[in-house]
Design a protein around this motif. Structure first.
Motif, PDB file in Angstrom:
ATOM      1  N   PRO A  56       5.595  -1.103   9.377  1.00 57.84           N
ATOM      2  CA  PRO A  56       4.601  -0.296  10.064  1.00 57.84           C
ATOM      3  C   PRO A  56       4.719   0.132  11.404  1.00 57.84           C
ATOM      4  O   PRO A  56       4.515   1.086  11.962  1.00 57.84           O
ATOM      5  CB  PRO A  56       3.378  -1.234   9.722  1.00 57.84           C
ATOM      6  CG  PRO A  56       3.649  -2.204   8.441  1.00 57.84           C
ATOM      7  CD  PRO A  56       5.026  -2.390   8.809  1.00 57.84           C
ATOM      8  N   ASP A 137      -1.814   5.838  10.676  1.00 56.22           N
ATOM      9  CA  ASP A 137      -1.852   4.543  10.162  1.00 56.22           C
ATOM     10  C   ASP A 137      -2.909   4.439   9.074  1.00 56.22           C
ATOM     11  O   ASP A 137      -3.833   5.023   9.049  1.00 56.22           O
ATOM     12  CB  ASP A 137      -2.373   3.572  11.497  1.00 56.22           C
ATOM     13  CG  ASP A 137      -2.310   2.137  11.117  1.00 56.22           C
ATOM     14  OD1 ASP A 137      -1.217   1.572  11.191  1.00 56.22           O
ATOM     15  OD2 ASP A 137      -3.444   1.588  10.644  1.00 56.22           O
ATOM     16  N   ASP A 349      -0.842  -1.437  -0.335  1.00 55.26           N
ATOM     17  CA  ASP A 349      -0.561  -1.141   0.894  1.00 55.26           C
ATOM     18  C   ASP A 349       0.832  -0.536   0.879  1.00 55.26           C
ATOM     19  O   ASP A 349       0.750   0.581   1.572  1.00 55.26           O
ATOM     20  CB  ASP A 349      -0.103  -2.471   1.725  1.00 55.26           C
ATOM     21  CG  ASP A 349      -1.842  -3.220   1.844  1.00 55.26           C
ATOM     22  OD1 ASP A 349      -2.694  -2.622   1.582  1.00 55.26           O
ATOM     23  OD2 ASP A 349      -1.527  -4.423   2.409  1.00 55.26           O
ATOM     24  N   ARG A 350       1.800  -0.806   0.374  1.00 52.56           N
ATOM     25  CA  ARG A 350       3.095   0.241   0.410  1.00 52.56           C
ATOM     26  C   ARG A 350       2.952   1.275  -0.334  1.00 52.56           C
ATOM     27  O   ARG A 350       3.551   2.347   0.052  1.00 52.56           O
ATOM     28  CB  ARG A 350       4.307  -0.798  -0.360  1.00 52.56           C
ATOM     29  CG  ARG A 350       4.451  -2.183   0.192  1.00 52.56           C
ATOM     30  CD  ARG A 350       5.744  -3.077  -0.360  1.00 52.56           C
ATOM     31  NE  ARG A 350       5.706  -4.366   0.080  1.00 52.56           N
ATOM     32  CZ  ARG A 350       5.201  -5.515  -0.593  1.00 52.56           C
ATOM     33  NH1 ARG A 350       4.810  -5.324  -1.775  1.00 52.56           N
ATOM     34  NH2 ARG A 350       5.362  -6.728  -0.198  1.00 52.56           N
ATOM     35  N   TRP A 353       0.906   3.625   2.116  1.00 50.22           N
ATOM     36  CA  TRP A 353       2.054   4.084   3.070  1.00 50.22           C
ATOM     37  C   TRP A 353       2.792   5.284   2.521  1.00 50.22           C
ATOM     38  O   TRP A 353       3.190   6.209   3.225  1.00 50.22           O
ATOM     39  CB  TRP A 353       2.799   3.014   3.585  1.00 50.22           C
ATOM     40  CG  TRP A 353       2.226   2.443   5.006  1.00 50.22           C
ATOM     41  CD1 TRP A 353       1.717   1.378   5.413  1.00 50.22           C
ATOM     42  CD2 TRP A 353       2.191   3.338   6.236  1.00 50.22           C
ATOM     43  NE1 TRP A 353       1.421   1.043   6.614  1.00 50.22           N
ATOM     44  CE2 TRP A 353       1.536   2.227   7.065  1.00 50.22           C
ATOM     45  CE3 TRP A 353       2.443   4.548   6.642  1.00 50.22           C
ATOM     46  CZ2 TRP A 353       1.198   2.606   8.513  1.00 50.22           C
ATOM     47  CZ3 TRP A 353       2.043   4.798   7.841  1.00 50.22           C
ATOM     48  CH2 TRP A 353       1.505   3.612   8.820  1.00 50.22           C
TER      49      TRP A 353
END
Length: 450
Positions: A56, A137, A349-350, A353
């Motif tokens: 990140p 973000d 989370d991956r 993103w």
């Protein structure tokens, strides 16, 4: 990004990113392996999310460098928005780190409490019009995380140091001007007091509840007793406590009619006398597709001095809805952010993103494609293409650009489980409740009729 921000399983992750951009509507996770952009077999998709890695911090530096210059119609200031949303997971009994979140439905009551993963997006608005959102973000609020304001502060602290410093000084023109401070818009669930105490190098526009109570600065010290911290009260819903505003400005909006901006300076909240901020009231005459006149919009300006043109406050906060709301809605309904079924929150989370990077990929490709509209669509100029229209022609553009990933190598079959191995059922962690559970008052005894 492929060489620096992606780690393990970077070939599968990068091709999965192209598959998200080239898909048609929200697809199940395994269906992404059937798109032309994904050259590997279907087990590589869940394996990339389960065992792959992302950096990140390097993504922050990369995305900050790709930000377009501020638009003149936005006052030459970068305009960002922070918004919280949920990934509903009501039936995922084996998924850990679930909390209770509010889900908006077209029903009665409008908000429904469901077990979910809570996420917070920080997005940038590149244009004064349109619905493009550039994520900077994406962060999940774990059950032990602090308030939404603390998460927003951490997101801003992670991205602001990577902003470009601007061109170097020219001896003939004097020193170069400092880069413009970003303007961050937030809703009423964030605290202007905590944002002011963080002393971030940004200016924040925070929406205030209609019945918020504030205070003016106290008068001079009387000479005895404890010094007063609060002066006269200021209630947003009570016009008798407002007094004359310190500054006012009027303007005209094509959609909302006449716009009036009134400003009161040096106000503070209870418990935040050390963090004064400016209160802004924005009044418009109408809303699209609404018959009743809207209520005034109350905002808190936290940061540096106010702009010379107070109408910019309305322009900046108005960009919040088409940027944050429409951007997250496109990620959910078109890119399929919350339609896949994942167990591990780290894999979620991956995946989040990758969906955020897909929005960037469509934005960067908008100047390389031609409009491919449906028979009932209106024609749009090349600089006004929407994310959905760019996604329609991404497959043909992908064939021209190619991919930096390595060709897949054939391998044998997996050995499978060992004889006698039985992993058993997955554990079922409980859903975590933030704060104490609400208690209902005990009903009293009914009185007998005389």
């Amino acid at each position: 990004m492929y060489a620096t921000a992606l780690g393990y399983r970077k070939d599968s992750l990068f091709e999965l990113l192209d598959a998200i951009s080239a898909g048609v509507g929200p697809l199940p996770l395994v269906r992404h392996s059937l798109t032309p952009a994904f050259r590997r077999r279907w087990p590589s998709v869940p394996d990339a999310l389960a065992a792959g890695t992302l950096q990140p911090a390097r993504l922050h530096a990369l995305l900050a460098a790709l930000l377009p210059p501020p638009h003149p119609r936005l006052g030459g200031r970068p305009v960002w928005a922070i918004d919280a949303t949920i990934w509903p997971r009501p039936q995922a009994r084996t998924s850990p780190a679930r909390t209770y979140g509010r889900r908006t439905l077209a029903a009665t009551p409008e908000h429904v409490i469901v077990p979910s993963w809570e996420y917070q997006w920080l997005v940038a608005s590149p244009d004064p019009t349109g619905s493009w959102a550039l994520p900077l973000d994406v962060r999940r609020r774990a059950p032990d995380a602090a308030t939404p304001t603390a998460t927003a502060i951490a997101q801003l602290q992670a991205i602001v140091p990577h902003l470009p410093a601007g061109p170097g000084p020219d001896p003939s023109l004097g020193p170069a001007p400092a880069p413009a401070r970003p303007v961050v818009t937030l809703d009423s669930s964030y605290s202007p007091v905590d944002l002011g105490r963080a002393q971030l190098p940004v200016d924040c526009l925070v929406r205030l509840p209609t019945r918020r109570r504030l205070y003016r600065a106290p008068g001079p010290y009387a000479g005895r007793g404890r010094r007063r911290r609060h002066g006269p009260v200021f209630r947003c819903h009570d016009a008798a406590t407002h007094g004359a505003p310190d500054h006012t400005a009027t303007g005209e909006d094509l959609t909302h009619g006449p716009v009036t901006v009134a400003v009161w300076t040096a106000l503070h909240a209870q418990g935040g006398h050390d963090v004064p901020f400016t209160v802004v009231r924005i009044t418009v005459s109408r809303l699209p597709r609404r018959d009743r006149p809207p209520a005034p919009l109350w905002l808190a300006w936290v940061g540096g001095p106010l702009p010379d043109d107070l109408q910019l406050l309305w322009t900046w906060y108005r960009r919040r809805f088409p940027t944050a709301e429409h951007g997250i809605r496109f990620a959910k309904h078109d890119l399929g952010w919350t339609s896949v079924r994942l167990i591990d929150p780290s894999a979620a989370d991956r995946w989040s993103w990758l969906v955020a990077l897909a929005l960037w990929q469509l934005w960067l490709a908008r100047g390389l494609v031609a409009d491919q509209r449906l028979p009932w669509d209106r024609p749009l100029p090349p600089d006004r293409l929407t994310p959905g229209r760019v996604r329609r022609v991404w497959t043909s553009l992908f064939a021209q650009l190619g991919t930096p990933t390595r060709a897949p190598r054939p391998r044998g079959k997996a050995p499978g489980r060992r004889p006698g191995q039985c992993p058993g059922p997955h554990p079922r962690p409980p859903v975590v409740r933030r704060g104490p559970a609400p208690t209902r008052p005990r009903p009293g005894k009914r009185k007998r009729a005389a």
